[in-house]
Each structure stands twice: as structure tokens, then as C-alpha cells.
Design an enzyme around this catalytic site. Structure first.
Site, short mmCIF file in Angstrom:
data_model
loop_
_atom_site.label_atom_id
_atom_site.label_comp_id
_atom_site.label_asym_id
_atom_site.label_seq_id
_atom_site.Cartn_x
_atom_site.Cartn_y
_atom_site.Cartn_z
N LYS A 114 34.09 44.81 37.98
CA LYS A 114 35.32 45.52 38.32
C LYS A 114 34.93 46.92 38.76
CE LYS A 114 36.94 44.64 34.22
NZ LYS A 114 38.30 44.19 34.44
N ARG A 115 35.88 47.66 39.27
CA ARG A 115 35.62 49.03 39.66
C ARG A 115 35.04 49.81 38.48
NH1 ARG A 115 39.50 53.32 39.85
NH2 ARG A 115 41.07 51.77 39.30
N LYS A 127 37.94 51.51 32.15
CA LYS A 127 37.54 50.10 32.08
C LYS A 127 36.40 49.89 31.08
CE LYS A 127 39.15 49.18 36.78
NZ LYS A 127 40.22 48.18 36.53
N HIS A 152 51.11 50.53 40.20
CA HIS A 152 49.86 49.90 39.75
C HIS A 152 49.10 50.73 38.72
CE1 HIS A 152 49.51 46.38 42.41
NE2 HIS A 152 50.12 47.11 43.32
N THR A 187 43.25 41.44 37.64
CA THR A 187 43.29 40.10 38.23
C THR A 187 41.94 39.41 38.06
OG1 THR A 187 42.78 41.04 40.41
CG2 THR A 187 45.10 40.57 39.92
N LYS A 244 40.92 35.35 37.38
CA LYS A 244 39.94 34.57 38.15
C LYS A 244 38.88 33.98 37.24
CE LYS A 244 40.78 37.88 41.81
NZ LYS A 244 40.41 39.22 42.26
#
Length: 823
Positions: free
Chosen positions: A557-558, A563, A366, A665, A669
Site C-alpha cells: 500500500k502507499r 498505515k 476519502h 481496498t 483484494k
């Protein structure tokens, strides 16, 4: 495939029968009278009513699987981010509408009762939510499967903001119990840790190692049943709670040693206490390793128990009946543990042991970042698991022999590929153990898998190319459209029928309505209703009033530097600066919505949270802005909150540095719910772009190849900083004390430092100009309501590929060799 109509249930699902079941559970299971019951009592009674019907199907599923001696997949994951279970269970059982009516006839509101349910604190981010989606798809598609994890008493943490800072509180999600759990004390497992290894002669005269003086801990299994949609199949998520082997020392207690009497009990129970203990300390590292071994050992013993009960013929059948999927490196110790059980306890030869092991395990990677691949110091590993360290050295010896045959005399290849990393200290590389001990290694997006082969594991790929394959991630449409966005779900069903939740490719039929003015109007009206609902949550949780007609720009998100929430923040500052320098600036009004948790020990991530909150506080209270932009950071991000944000999003921020996000993911969504993506060509964004079309997505930034080229030449963020006056201004601005005037200077300076002197590891400044330009295109596009509606509809219509059903079918066919078993 079976359907619910073919499955013969004995429990009646009529409105009157469901109402009676609710009252029976309230009275006899909860010992409450209706006139004294709280909303929580009613929620529990409704949950037990659903659970009764789930358990009926579970019994039929287990009976069928045992009778047919099926091959199963066992999904090992340290996280299962299940969220709330009630709504999904009702939809999957096919009783949502009838139960809603039953609750209404009792004078209650199902939506209010659902809000009484706690999110299960069993995961953190995408890894755990992926595992939860996979369980839903495995059950829906009638594949024999069991998930294994830890039954954490406390989740990651409950997040609160105090003066803009993240404050962590214990997430005691089990405080009031869990209506979905079923304890199975008859299947308790006892595992061992610590101690040392002695060599003794066994009964056959062989000189063998024996693990002695170990500490024992018990694992108590708790089952969470997971029903499939429109089928009779129910699979299990089996979670392990740790218990001390010696519960209580009465003699010590009677002699006055009260603390000592319960010490072992406390130590034993600490293993399953908290999800992800802070591993900045040595004790935290040790507890993480212990947690991983605890759940893996309990799970393997449970798998073996079930195998022996169904297949008394011996070990020859094991790998034909058992497939074990390792969700990242957290359960990789399973390879050494199964080797130990087969060799030490079952007395198989090493050759036979390794043959079975390497035909049993498959590994999902991952991450592309080498520093995120788990490693344990040899000293720590040997202290906690002395016998396993010996086994890993044995595995590595045979691995080195294979490398020698492939690359004779090439010691550099051995150094690169060794499971043991030579250094100070020596480390055990868990990703290498996973690759060596598995028959399949997969990435989770097409580009991620290619980068695994080319950059992360190129030598492993050259050594065993047939091991590597791709399984692009997916999400369950049952939760992430049907349950979380019922208004849109009903609209879709009214146009294309009701079979799409199980056959998501049918969403393509919506393309025919993309330019239909009436459908566009209704689609966007639903989006507006969802935005109104989220606006109420924002006002309640953040104290900020937002306009639901504004563009809702969402990054959830985290919180991690790769990110690039900090890039989003630089865009906000750019708009803010433009507005206050040009009071008449005409821009599309926006609400910037963040939700994320930073790991407790991740200081830079916490600084970014503080910066976003500080900037938001300034902007939201500046009359010069005139509501053209608002910034909100919703606290305590979790599945149930995501289910409120995602249906309301207009724009989905997927802006990681190309080559760092394995898949994502959240991007799937949000697109499924009609949000347009602004993103880099990273992870699954590339495949989303291929599906929805170039004209229905906003792409910016350097590509993977360009990022690699920039780094090869030697990236200097100061070059971008000095070349762009607007960028220089906002970077300096965020590093100043302007947004934190009442605190000591330098609070946000580390953020500026990370972008300049710190080297800007994730190329924020390199992508800034393209990002700003792309965001300007977004603002222009949103003002053309019909064109935006068409793009949003086509996003929903074209992302069927990203169903976890498709992913699971691919795993089942190509990796697990699993057959569907309708109930």
C-alpha cells in the site's frame, strides 16, 4: 441485463478470425512483417485486435445512449489507476481462451506478450484504483457513464532502491505509445486562467463581472474505452491533455528568440505532464491547482456540449440528465466552475444557477484526517482563478445566511462551517465547498461514514443530515480474481460454474468445500504455485532467494505513517532479536513482503523505506537466522505487480491506527484471493470481519473509541516504551547505527524520534504488544495446514459484499438515480 450472446457483433471471434486480425493489424497498422516483429509489436497487434472488437461495442453503446437521451453519471477523478488493459479486455469480451489459442498458433505466448504492456501512469493508490474498478462495474452493469481525468504524460514516478534509499525516476509510460487511446480533436476545449475581473454593463443593461486578460489553454480529449463483462456496453474514460493555445510564435523565432518562441507552448503542455507535482514548493502548489481546474473545466464544457446536443430544450433538464460524482476534493472546483458558466456565460439568475449546481453534484470523501483535506490560500486561488474566488465568496455568503437561520448569532458555528478559513493566510477549504455544493456526501466504509458525521463534519451533518450516506468501497472481481489469479479462478468455476465473475455472491457456494480435504489440497497447491511465481520475481528484482513454503506476510500500500509499516518493522526486529538470542527458537518461517512508494516530499516515509531495506539486508545475510525470516521490499509498486503479489499472499497486513483508514481496498483484494487479514478495527476491516467471521481473521489493537480516549487523557509513548523491555530494545535498535554501519550516524534516528519525542502520532507503541501477541497466533495457526486452508477458503467465499458491482448498484439507485440501459 444483456449478455454477450445477445449482442450481435460483425467481427468474428473464432480462433482463425482472431489470428487473421492479429496478422492484419501487425502488417497494415504497425507496418511489420511477422518475421521481423518484436514481442512488443505482437503485443500491440493483439491489443488492436481486442480494441477493434471493443470499439464495435462502443459505437452501439453510444448510439443507444444518444437515441434514448439517457441520464448519465460523470465520474470526475484526478486519478484512474487502470494498470494494464489487455487481459481485462480479453476476459470482458469473452475471447480470452480463443485469443490465447490464436496466439499459440502464431508461435507465441500470450503471458509473455501481456508483460510487454506498460501500466498506465494515471494514478497512485487506492483512490485511483477504486475509480478504475468503478468504471469496470459501471460498464458491466450497463449504467450510462463517462469517467473524466487527466492524460498524464508521466506517472507518479518509477521507483528504484539505491543502497536502500528510494530514488525517483520519470515514469515515461507513454514512451512507446498507448494502443488503447483514441484522440478526439473535434472535441477540443479551451479554458481560461489568471487575468482579472472587471465590471461592465451587458447587452441587457445589467452590471456584471467579466473575466478579462486571461491565459488560454486547450484541452485535447483522449478516450480509453472500458468494456463491460458479459455485456455489449462499453463506456469511456475521457482524459485531457493540455496544449498551448498559441502553439508557436514564428515572428519571435525568426528574430532569433528561439526559447521565447516556444515558451507558451511549454507552459501549456506542462499542465498534463506529471501526476502529482511536488507541492512542497509554491510553484508545485500552483501547478496542482491549475491541473485540477484544467481537467474540471474541460470536463464540464464537454458535459454541457453533450447535454445541449441531446437536449435542445434548455437548462431545466440539466440536473435530470446529468449527475456528477466528485471523487474526493480534487475536482471540487467544479462547483464554482459550473456556477460561473451558468451565471456568467449562460446568463442564468444566481438562484437558478445554484439550484442546478446543488442538484448536480455528489461528493465522496476519502479521508478522516483534517490535514489531508485540500485547502488553497486565498492569494494563490485569486491569482489563478480570480472570478472563481468571487463566486466562492458568493456561495459562502449564502451559506452563512443559512447558518444564521439555523443557529442565530452563533459566530463560532460560522467560523467552523465557513468555506473560507480565517487565518494567516486565509484559505479556501475545498472539502467545505464540496459539502455545501453537493446534494450527497458519502463515506466509503460504515465506520468512516459514522466518523464523518461525528468528528470530521459534525456541524454539517447537523445542518443537513439527509445529505450524508455510506457507500462501502468495492473491487472488481474480474481483474482481482479472474484475471490476476487464473488458477484459482478456474478451480472455482469447476466447482460452482462460470457465472460468479458477474454474480459474485455465488462464491458463497464455496463454503460447502471449506472442509473438503481434496479441495483444500488443491486450493493450497494453487497458492503454492502463485508463491513460486512471486518467489522468482523476488529473486529477479531483489536478489533474495525465498522459500515458497514459508508464510508470505504481505503489506502492500502507499507508504504513510498512518498505515504503520513501521509497526510491521518492529515485529520483524522483535523476531530477529529473539532468534539471535535463542538460536534454537522454533517459529513458523516467514517471508515479509513490502511494496510501496513514498511521496517524493515525504521524508519520514522515505526513512521508513530505508529502515526496512537496511533491516532486510542485515537479516537476509545473517547465517544465525537460518532462513526463518526473510525481508524483501519489491521496487516500483504498481497494478501489474500487485496482480502478482496478491494471489501469493498468505497474510494481509491491514494495521492502520483505528480511525485513520477510510476504507482500504487492498484488504478486499487480498481476502478475495484467500489471504487472511491481520488488522485493526479500522475502515472496511470491520465489515470484512463481519462477513468472514471472527474465527477467520486476526484482529488486534485499540478501537476508535479507545484511541480517542487515549488521546483525550494525553498519550505519552514513553510510558509504553519504558514498560516493555522488548519494545524498548527494538525501538532503540532501529534508531542506532547498527543497521547502517557504513553510513554517517543518525540515518534512521528520525524513525525512533517520531515514535518517542515526536509523540508517536499513530499510536504504534500503544498497539505493539497486542500486535506481537496476535502475530504469534498467526504463526501457530499457519502450522495447522487444514485449519488454515479452511480459513483461507472461507475468506474467498464470504467477501462477495466487497464487489464494486454492489457499490455501483448502491450509488446508481440511491445517489445518481440511474437506470440500466442494456445494449
Amino acid at each position: 441485463m444483456s449478455s454477450t450472446s445477445e449482442f450481435q457483433t460483425t467481427l468474428d471471434n473464432s480462433v482463425s478470425a482472431l489470428k487473421e486480425s492479429i496478422l492484419q493489424n501487425l502488417t497494415y497498422r504497425l507496418a511489420r512483417f511477422p518475421n521481423r516483429a518484436t514481442k512488443r509489436d505482437w503485443m500491440l497487434a493483439v491489443s488492436y485486435t481486442a480494441r477493434d472488437r471493443i470499439l464495435e461495442r462502443l459505437q452501439a453503446t453510444q448510439s443507444t445512449h444518444q437515441k434514448n437521451k439517457v441520464r448519465r453519471v460523470y465520474y470526475l477523478s484526478l486519478e484512474f489507476l487502470m494498470g494494464r488493459m489487455l487481459s481485462n479486455g480479453l476476459y470482458n469480451l469473452g475471447i480470452f481462451d480463443n485469443l490465447t489459442k490464436a496466439v499459440e498458433e502464431l508461435g507465441l505466448n500470450l503471458e509473455e506478450l501481456r508483460n510487454e504492456e506498460n501500466d498506465m501512469g494515471l494514478g497512485n493508490g487506492g483512490l485511483g484504483r477504486l475509480a478504475a474498478c468503478f468504471l469496470d462495474s459501471l460498464a458491466t452493469l450497463d449504467y450510462p457513464a463517462i469517467g473524466y481525468g487527466i492524460y498524464y504524460e508521466y506517472g507518479l514516478f518509477r521507483q528504484e532502491f539505491v543502497n536502500g534509499y528510494q530514488i525517483e525516476h520519470p515514469d515515461n509510460w507513454l514512451k512507446f505509445g498507448n494502443p488503447w487511446e483514441i484522440v478526439r480533436p473535434e472535441y477540443i476545449q479551451t479554458i481560461e486562467m489568471y487575468g482579472e475581473v472587471e465590471y461592465i454593463f451587458d447587452d441587457l443593461g445589467n452590471y456584471r463581472p467579466k473575466w478579462v486578460n486571461s491565459k488560454k489553454v486547450m484541452g485535447v480529449p483522449y478516450d480509453i474505452p472500458v468494456p463491460g463483462y458479459d455485456t455489449g456496453t462499453v463506456i469511456l474514460l475521457r482524459l485531457w491533455r493540455s496544449r498551448a493555445f498559441e502553439e508557436f510564435n514564428l515572428e519571435t523565432f525568426n528574430q532569433g528568440g528561439y526559447v521565447e518562441a516556444v515558451r507558451e507552448k511549454s507552459i501549456g503542455e506542462s499542465i498534463s505532464k506529471v501526476l502529482y507535482p511536488n507541492d512542497k514548493t509554491e510553484n508545485g502548489k500552483e501547478l496542482r491547482l491549475v491541473q485540477q481546474y484544467f481537467f474540471v473545466s474541460c470536463s464540464l464544457r464537454d458535459i454541457i456540449r453533450r447535454f445541449k446536443a441531446e437536449n435542445p430544450g434548455g437548462w431545466e433538464l440539466f440536473s435530470s440528465k446529468v449527475a456528477v460524482q466528485l471523487n474526493d476534493t480534487h475536482p471540487a472546483i467544479a462547483i464554482a466552475e459550473l456556477s460561473r458558466i451558468l451565471y456568467d456565460e449562460e446568463n442564468l439568475s444566481w438562484e437558478k444557477t445554484w439550484e442546478i449546481v446543488t442538484q448536480t453534484f455528489a461528493y465522496t470523501n476519502h479521508t478522516l484526517m483534517p490535514e489531508a483535506l485540500e485547502k488553497w490560500s486565498v492569494d494563490l486561488f485569486g491569482r489563478v482563478l480570480p472570478r472563481h474566488l468571487q463566486i466562492i465568496f458568493e456561495i459562502n455568503k449564502h451559506h452563512m445566511e443559512q447558518i444564521e437561520r439555523h443557529w442565530p448569532g452563533d459566530n463560532e458555528k460560522k467560523r467552523i462551517l465557513s468555506i473560507i478559513e480565517e487565518g494567516h493566510p486565509k484559505m479556501v477549504r475545498m472539502a467545505h465547498l464540496a459539502v455545501v455544493g453537493s446534494y450527497s456526501v458519502n463515506g466509503v466504509a460504515a465506520i468512516h461514514t459514522e466518523l464523518l458525521k461525528k468528528t470530521l463534519f459534525p456541524e454539517f451533518f447537523e445542518l443537513n443530515p439527509t445529505k450524508f450516506n455510506n457507500k462501502t468501497n468495492g473491487i472488481t472481481p474480474r481483474r482481482w480474481l479472474q484475471a490476476c489469479n487464473p488458477l484459482l479462478s478456474n478451480l472455482i468455476s469447476s466447482k460452482i460454474g462460470k457465472s460468479w465473475p458477474k454474480n459474485i455472491d455465488e462464491l458463497k457456494k464455496l463454503e460447502a468445500f471449506a472442509e473438503d480435504a481434496e479441495f483444500q489440497k488443491e486450493f493450497m497447491r494453487i497458492k503454492f504455485e502463485n508463491k513460486k511465481r512471486l518467489s522468482a520475481i523476488i529473486e529477479k528484482d531483489c536478489g533474495v532467494t525465498v522459500d515458497p513454503s514459508a508464510l508470505f506476510d504481505v503489506q502492500i500500500k502507499r507508504l504513510h505513517e498512518y498505515k504503520r509499516q513501521q509497526l510491521n518493522l518492529l515485529h520483524i526486529l522483535t523476531l530477529y532479536r529473539r532468534i539471535i538470542q535463542n538460536p534454537n527458537l522454533d517459529i513458523q518461517p516467514r517471508v515479509f513482503i513490502f511494496a510501496a512508494k513514498a511521496a517524493p516530499g515525504y521524508d519520514m516515509a522515505k526513512t521508513i523505506i530505508k529502515a526496512i531495506n537496511a533491516v532486510g539486508e542485515k537479516i537476509n545475510n545473517d547465517p544465525r537466522v537460518e532462513n526463518r525470516i526473510k525481508v524483501v521490499f519489491l521496487p516500483n509498486y504498481r497494478v501489474s505487480l500487485a496482480q502478482r503479489i496478491i494471489p501469493a499472499a498468505d497474510l494481509s497486513e491491514q494495521i492502520s491506527t483505528a480511525g485513520t483508514e477510510a476504507s482500504g481496498t487492498g484488504n478486499m483484494k487480498l481476502a478475495l484471493n484467500g489471504a487472511l487479514t491481520i488488522g485493526t478495527l479500522d475502515g472496511a476491516n470491520i465489515e470484512i470481519k463481519e462477513e468472514v467471521g471472527d474465527e477467520n481473521i486476526f484482529i488486534f489493537g485499540h478501537t476508535v473509541d479507545e484511541v480517542e480516549e487515549i488521546r483525550k487523557k494525553g498519550y505519552n509513548s514513553f510510558d509504553y516504551y519504558h514498560a516493555n523491555e522488548e519494545l524498548k530494545a527494538v525501538v532503540d535498535w532501529i534508531g542506532s547505527n547498527y543497521f547502517t554501519p557504513d553510513e554517517h550516524s543518525g540515518i534512521l534516528a528520525p524513525l525512533r524520534w517520531s515514535l518517542l519525542e515526536g509523540g508517536d502520532r499513530y499510536l504504534v507503541l500503544a498497539d505493539y504488544a497486542q500486535y506481537i501477541e496476535c502475530q504469534e497466533k498467526v504463526g501457530v495457526a499457519y502450522r495447522n495446514h487444514a485449519a488454515w486452508a479452511k480459513m483461507a477458503i472461507l475468506n474467498t467465499a464470504r467477501v462477495g459484499k466487497f464487489s464494486s458491482d454492489r457499490t455501483i448498484h448502491e450509488y446508481a439507485r440511491n445517489t445518481w438515480k440511474l437506470s440500466q440501459v442494456p445494449i
